[in-house]
Scaffold this motif. Sequence first.
Motif, PDB file in Angstrom:
ATOM      1  N   ARG A 232      44.406  -6.952   3.161  1.00 55.92           N
ATOM      2  CA  ARG A 232      45.427  -8.176   3.745  1.00 55.92           C
ATOM      3  C   ARG A 232      46.687  -8.207   2.597  1.00 55.92           C
ATOM      4  NH1 ARG A 232      42.342 -13.175   3.567  1.00 55.92           N
ATOM      5  NH2 ARG A 232      41.359 -12.083   2.073  1.00 55.92           N
ATOM      6  N   SER A 233      48.058  -8.139   3.118  1.00 57.22           N
ATOM      7  CA  SER A 233      49.122  -8.402   2.513  1.00 57.22           C
ATOM      8  C   SER A 233      49.280  -7.239   1.498  1.00 57.22           C
ATOM      9  CB  SER A 233      49.218  -9.785   1.760  1.00 57.22           C
ATOM     10  OG  SER A 233      49.225 -10.703   2.946  1.00 57.22           O
ATOM     11  N   ALA A 234      48.541  -6.210   1.704  1.00 56.39           N
ATOM     12  CA  ALA A 234      48.727  -5.073   0.856  1.00 56.39           C
ATOM     13  C   ALA A 234      50.359  -4.494   0.534  1.00 56.39           C
ATOM     14  CB  ALA A 234      47.751  -4.017   1.064  1.00 56.39           C
ATOM     15  N   PHE A 235      50.735  -4.136  -0.536  1.00 57.51           N
ATOM     16  CA  PHE A 235      51.877  -3.602  -0.544  1.00 57.51           C
ATOM     17  C   PHE A 235      51.975  -2.225  -0.660  1.00 57.51           C
ATOM     18  CE2 PHE A 235      56.067  -2.486  -3.111  1.00 57.51           C
ATOM     19  CZ  PHE A 235      56.997  -2.882  -2.142  1.00 57.51           C
ATOM     20  N   ALA A 236      52.012  -1.384   0.436  1.00 58.66           N
ATOM     21  CA  ALA A 236      51.936  -0.106   0.634  1.00 58.66           C
ATOM     22  C   ALA A 236      53.067   0.772   0.887  1.00 58.66           C
ATOM     23  CB  ALA A 236      50.733   0.646   1.365  1.00 58.66           C
ATOM     24  N   ALA A 237      54.359   0.160   0.552  1.00 57.75           N
ATOM     25  CA  ALA A 237      55.440   0.946   0.959  1.00 57.75           C
ATOM     26  C   ALA A 237      55.468   2.196   0.719  1.00 57.75           C
ATOM     27  CB  ALA A 237      56.639  -0.014   0.422  1.00 57.75           C
ATOM     28  N   GLU A 253      49.853  -8.638   7.837  1.00 58.53           N
ATOM     29  CA  GLU A 253      50.763  -8.949   6.910  1.00 58.53           C
ATOM     30  C   GLU A 253      50.776  -7.831   5.896  1.00 58.53           C
ATOM     31  OE1 GLU A 253      52.604 -11.273   8.011  1.00 58.53           O
ATOM     32  OE2 GLU A 253      51.050 -12.283   9.482  1.00 58.53           O
ATOM     33  N   ALA A 254      50.484  -6.669   5.969  1.00 55.18           N
ATOM     34  CA  ALA A 254      50.673  -5.724   5.087  1.00 55.18           C
ATOM     35  C   ALA A 254      52.145  -5.119   5.072  1.00 55.18           C
ATOM     36  CB  ALA A 254      49.609  -4.540   5.017  1.00 55.18           C
ATOM     37  N   ASP A 255      52.540  -4.510   3.984  1.00 57.87           N
ATOM     38  CA  ASP A 255      53.975  -3.753   4.024  1.00 57.87           C
ATOM     39  C   ASP A 255      53.759  -2.440   3.800  1.00 57.87           C
ATOM     40  OD1 ASP A 255      56.222  -2.629   3.721  1.00 57.87           O
ATOM     41  OD2 ASP A 255      57.210  -4.286   2.054  1.00 57.87           O
ATOM     42  N   LEU A 256      54.058  -1.942   4.994  1.00 60.17           N
ATOM     43  CA  LEU A 256      53.666  -0.346   5.220  1.00 60.17           C
ATOM     44  C   LEU A 256      55.034   0.345   5.500  1.00 60.17           C
ATOM     45  CD1 LEU A 256      50.390  -0.712   7.120  1.00 60.17           C
ATOM     46  CD2 LEU A 256      50.502   0.775   5.052  1.00 60.17           C
ATOM     47  N   SER A 257      56.307  -0.331   5.072  1.00 59.47           N
ATOM     48  CA  SER A 257      57.421   0.047   5.402  1.00 59.47           C
ATOM     49  C   SER A 257      57.669   1.655   5.027  1.00 59.47           C
ATOM     50  CB  SER A 257      58.536  -0.768   4.922  1.00 59.47           C
ATOM     51  OG  SER A 257      58.375  -0.933   3.549  1.00 59.47           O
ATOM     52  N   LEU A 258      58.041   2.696   5.656  1.00 59.10           N
ATOM     53  CA  LEU A 258      58.445   4.159   5.272  1.00 59.10           C
ATOM     54  C   LEU A 258      57.188   4.669   4.722  1.00 59.10           C
ATOM     55  CD1 LEU A 258      61.631   3.362   3.267  1.00 59.10           C
ATOM     56  CD2 LEU A 258      61.517   4.228   5.512  1.00 59.10           C
ATOM     57  N   ALA A 259      55.996   4.184   5.291  1.00 60.69           N
ATOM     58  CA  ALA A 259      54.738   4.982   4.868  1.00 60.69           C
ATOM     59  C   ALA A 259      54.429   6.005   5.843  1.00 60.69           C
ATOM     60  CB  ALA A 259      53.578   3.889   5.116  1.00 60.69           C
ATOM     61  N   ASP A 260      53.749   7.175   5.375  1.00 61.53           N
ATOM     62  CA  ASP A 260      53.433   8.129   6.430  1.00 61.53           C
ATOM     63  C   ASP A 260      52.220   8.301   6.716  1.00 61.53           C
ATOM     64  OD1 ASP A 260      53.309  10.703   7.553  1.00 61.53           O
ATOM     65  OD2 ASP A 260      53.992  11.867   6.034  1.00 61.53           O
ATOM     66  N   LEU A 261      52.098   8.031   8.052  1.00 61.12           N
ATOM     67  CA  LEU A 261      50.571   8.135   8.518  1.00 61.12           C
ATOM     68  C   LEU A 261      50.452   8.957   9.734  1.00 61.12           C
ATOM     69  CD1 LEU A 261      51.227   4.198   8.332  1.00 61.12           C
ATOM     70  CD2 LEU A 261      48.948   4.497   8.541  1.00 61.12           C
ATOM     71  N   THR A 262      51.235  10.196   9.435  1.00 58.08           N
ATOM     72  CA  THR A 262      51.059  11.308  10.418  1.00 58.08           C
ATOM     73  C   THR A 262      49.529  11.675  10.572  1.00 58.08           C
ATOM     74  OG1 THR A 262      53.178  11.986   9.604  1.00 58.08           O
ATOM     75  CG2 THR A 262      51.612  13.562  10.705  1.00 58.08           C
ATOM     76  N   GLU A 263      48.844  11.818  12.078  1.00 56.72           N
ATOM     77  CA  GLU A 263      47.856  12.186  12.259  1.00 56.72           C
ATOM     78  C   GLU A 263      46.517  11.284  11.675  1.00 56.72           C
ATOM     79  OE1 GLU A 263      47.335  16.274  11.722  1.00 56.72           O
ATOM     80  OE2 GLU A 263      48.901  16.795  13.163  1.00 56.72           O
TER      81      GLU A 263
END
Length: 430
Positions: A232-237, A253-263
């Motif tokens: 929860r609320s992790a910062f993983a940008a 509510e986590a921050d995954l902005s610009l994260a790469d979750l390909t496949e």
Amino acid sequence: MRGRTGSGLLARIANRREARRGSRRRGAGDSAAGRSGRSQWPVLAVAVLPGLAAMVALLFTWREVRVTEQGQLTSRFNDAITNLGSPSLDVRFGGIYALERIMQDSPRDQPRVVQVLSAYVRRHASVPATGFAKEPEEPREGQEAPDHRRPATDVTAVVNVLAHRSPGHDGDAPVDWSRADLRGLLLTTWAVEDIAKLPEVGAFPRARAPFAYVNLEGADLRHANLSGVDLRSAFAAESNLRQTQLLRVDLREADLSLADLTEANVIDTDLSGADLSGAILRGAFLGVLDTPSAVEPSDLSRAVLWDADLTGANLGGATLTGAILADADLTGASLVGAHLRGARFSAADRSLQAEVVVGTVAESANLTGADLTGADLHGADLREVNLTRADLTGADLTGADLRGARTTGARLTGARTEGARGLPGSDAPD
């Protein structure tokens, strides 16, 4: 007359004398009682003093014990830190588990231990300064798949120690694995016997590894397997989560902005309210599994997917209620049975800009060729959205706004369109 007066006077004098004698006797009694009470004070003092002395001694002893304990903890902490710097793996293991014991024995020292162990991971497993390490290319047909990298055993030990701590004693010291190379990490607190019972009970364990507010900025988690983890609320940008397995993970509510979750396989995971602005989810799976186990589709309600790349992603049955999908590319994505009620796809909605932290909302979503069969788009904002060749068979478009939407070749057979605005019937083939 004189005789009566004289005899009365004598009687009064006698009464006064008797009264004075009684008063003197009472005074003497009170004086004796006072002398008796005063004489008992030394006795009481002598009786109480040993107890007071014992209490004072106990207080001093307790203080000495506390001082000794703190001194021992300090010594143990320093020894553990020294062991962490040893070139010997066995000695480093000793330091790691010594710090775990300190957390158990002294909760007040847990924040420092969390900081030290976090720094250990960043130091011993760091992303190269030049960027994410290059991995072998996917094997061609007939070739064996390459073995993916795994974290070192001491790094894995640190992760497990932190996964089994009591997070209530962390204070203001969140776990910090920013720019850590944790490729191939296996993170879970589920017991093997509980997982073995899964076919029988049909439900996953409820336990979650405690990593709320963890800092994973720029971390490399390719091929990692996270099962039952609280993020929860992790910062993983800008983190790398390509081909990661996320099962029953809490990413609210986590921050995954610009994260790469390909496949990536994101199964039964809560992403409600998460920020996935600019994230890459090409070919990612977030939908329904065909399994007898109690597995739910992932929840992306109220998630910000502005400018996200969802090309070919599987969101079948996923919850996207109220999600922001303006500027998102959903070309060829599967949204069969997805819950998109009140979702916002349109850049014409000027209120979206306030919810997008970085960047400018410029275009409406691209749903070219997307499969929206049976999707719930009740009240969705689809203004100026590209629905070219999209399949909306049986979709619920009640009250949806499609003004300016491109629907050339879109299939609307059986779709509910009551109250829908801007839907050109001529573009909907039978």
